[in-house]
Write a protein that holds these residues in place. Structure first.
Motif, PDB file in Angstrom:
ATOM      1  N   GLU A  89       0.864  -1.172   0.000  1.00 19.23           N
ATOM      2  CA  GLU A  89       0.000   0.000   0.000  1.00 19.23           C
ATOM      3  C   GLU A  89       0.901   1.222   0.000  1.00 19.23           C
ATOM      4  O   GLU A  89       1.875   1.283   0.745  1.00 19.23           O
ATOM      5  CB  GLU A  89      -0.870   0.019   1.262  1.00 19.23           C
ATOM      6  CG  GLU A  89      -2.262  -0.531   1.066  1.00 19.23           C
ATOM      7  CD  GLU A  89      -3.080  -0.422   2.337  1.00 19.23           C
ATOM      8  OE1 GLU A  89      -3.159   0.692   2.889  1.00 19.23           O
ATOM      9  OE2 GLU A  89      -3.612  -1.447   2.771  1.00 19.23           O
TER      10      GLU A  89
ATOM     11  N   THR B 241       4.723   7.129   1.815  1.00 17.02           N
ATOM     12  CA  THR B 241       4.658   6.079   2.824  1.00 17.02           C
ATOM     13  C   THR B 241       4.296   4.774   2.128  1.00 17.02           C
ATOM     14  O   THR B 241       3.301   4.706   1.422  1.00 17.02           O
ATOM     15  CB  THR B 241       3.598   6.409   3.891  1.00 17.02           C
ATOM     16  OG1 THR B 241       3.836   7.713   4.384  1.00 17.02           O
ATOM     17  CG2 THR B 241       3.662   5.421   5.035  1.00 17.02           C
TER      18      THR B 241
ATOM     19  N   THR C 100       3.585   0.665   2.824  1.00 27.02           N
ATOM     20  CA  THR C 100       3.251  -0.285   3.876  1.00 27.02           C
ATOM     21  C   THR C 100       3.196  -1.692   3.291  1.00 27.02           C
ATOM     22  O   THR C 100       2.707  -1.888   2.184  1.00 27.02           O
ATOM     23  CB  THR C 100       1.878   0.052   4.494  1.00 27.02           C
ATOM     24  OG1 THR C 100       1.756   1.459   4.595  1.00 27.02           O
ATOM     25  CG2 THR C 100       1.738  -0.540   5.873  1.00 27.02           C
ATOM     26  N   HIS C 101       3.706  -2.645   4.068  1.00 26.67           N
ATOM     27  CA  HIS C 101       3.710  -4.059   3.679  1.00 26.67           C
ATOM     28  C   HIS C 101       3.608  -4.865   4.966  1.00 26.67           C
ATOM     29  O   HIS C 101       3.722  -4.321   6.066  1.00 26.67           O
ATOM     30  CB  HIS C 101       5.010  -4.373   2.921  1.00 26.67           C
ATOM     31  CG  HIS C 101       5.085  -5.745   2.326  1.00 26.67           C
ATOM     32  ND1 HIS C 101       4.156  -6.223   1.438  1.00 26.67           N
ATOM     33  CD2 HIS C 101       5.990  -6.742   2.488  1.00 26.67           C
ATOM     34  CE1 HIS C 101       4.487  -7.451   1.076  1.00 26.67           C
ATOM     35  NE2 HIS C 101       5.589  -7.786   1.709  1.00 26.67           N
TER      36      HIS C 101
ATOM     37  N   GLU D  45       6.720  -0.713   7.614  1.00 25.13           N
ATOM     38  CA  GLU D  45       6.346   0.522   6.931  1.00 25.13           C
ATOM     39  C   GLU D  45       7.585   1.388   6.761  1.00 25.13           C
ATOM     40  O   GLU D  45       8.407   1.495   7.671  1.00 25.13           O
ATOM     41  CB  GLU D  45       5.298   1.261   7.765  1.00 25.13           C
ATOM     42  CG  GLU D  45       4.873   2.582   7.168  1.00 25.13           C
ATOM     43  CD  GLU D  45       3.897   3.330   8.063  1.00 25.13           C
ATOM     44  OE1 GLU D  45       2.690   3.146   7.862  1.00 25.13           O
ATOM     45  OE2 GLU D  45       4.350   4.070   8.944  1.00 25.13           O
TER      46      GLU D  45
ATOM     47  N   LYS E   6       8.823   5.333   5.402  1.00 19.55           N
ATOM     48  CA  LYS E   6       8.345   6.677   5.096  1.00 19.55           C
ATOM     49  C   LYS E   6       9.552   7.495   4.650  1.00 19.55           C
ATOM     50  O   LYS E   6      10.605   7.459   5.293  1.00 19.55           O
ATOM     51  CB  LYS E   6       7.742   7.286   6.364  1.00 19.55           C
ATOM     52  CG  LYS E   6       6.921   8.518   6.124  1.00 19.55           C
ATOM     53  CD  LYS E   6       6.341   9.030   7.413  1.00 19.55           C
ATOM     54  CE  LYS E   6       5.050   8.306   7.729  1.00 19.55           C
ATOM     55  NZ  LYS E   6       4.289   8.940   8.797  1.00 19.55           N
TER      56      LYS E   6
END
Length: 190
Positions: free
Chosen positions: A17, A26, A28-29, A33, A35
């Protein structure tokens, strides 16, 4: 000469994501995450209309600006790779007479170097957040640095390398130090 539009597309892989807000990307997995702040770059980062791609755009760009677009694209791709496979750097302790003693403290978040070229002083390096260090299982005098962010892992290895630098001597003769011997990934590609 100016180019009207330089644009690069990055496909968001399955299971990831990505969100972009005011130049901060950012990703995400399930492994975590990451950033990253790209506010310093004067370019446009946005998601495509279908939400499956990240678009990096620069309008009225010269050659340096076009190169910046490719750089930002590569850094975002490295975020996806880091969360999927992780990054691993290996460092070797090289010494001729005085054996360097490196100890790993605080669950792999701090490295202490003792007896470097016979010095009594203990040199300490606190690793960046998200980077861990451990001793290699199969090779003697090898440290393994692991993390999801390639920038933080490489910064950690360079800080440890700079702890053990020979000063005021001929570095062709005094080769003692801690050197990067290998770079790779924590998990192999499926």
């Amino acid at each position: 000469m100016k180019t009207l539009l330089v644009q690069r597309e990055i496909e968001i892989p399955e299971g990831f994501e990505a969100s972009i807000k005011a130049g901060i990307v950012t990703v995400t997995h399930e492994r975590g995450e990451l950033k990253k702040n790209f506010k310093h770059a004067k370019l446009l980062i946005e998601k495509s209309k279908d939400g499956k791609k990240i678009l990096v755009k620069k309008y009225m760009s010269n050659r340096r600006g076009a190169a910046l677009v490719r750089t930002i694209q590569t850094q975002i791709l490295n975020m996806f790779t880091g969360l999927k496979r992780g990054y691993q750097y290996k460092m070797r302790l090289v010494y001729n007479h005085f054996p360097i003693q490196a100890t790993i403290e605080d669950n792999g978040t701090r490295v202490e170097v003792r007896n470097f070229v016979g010095q009594k002083m203990t040199k300490v390096c606190k690793l960046p957040e998200g980077v861990t260090c451990r001793r290699s299982d199969d090779v003697k005098d090898e440290l393994v640095f692991e993390g999801n962010d390639i920038t933080k892992v490489s910064v950690a290895t360079s800080q440890v390398h700079q702890l053990a630098l020979v000063r005021n001597k001929d570095i062709r003769k005094f080769l003692d130090g801690i050197y990067v011997s290998g770079k790779g990934h924590m998990l192999e590609e499926e």
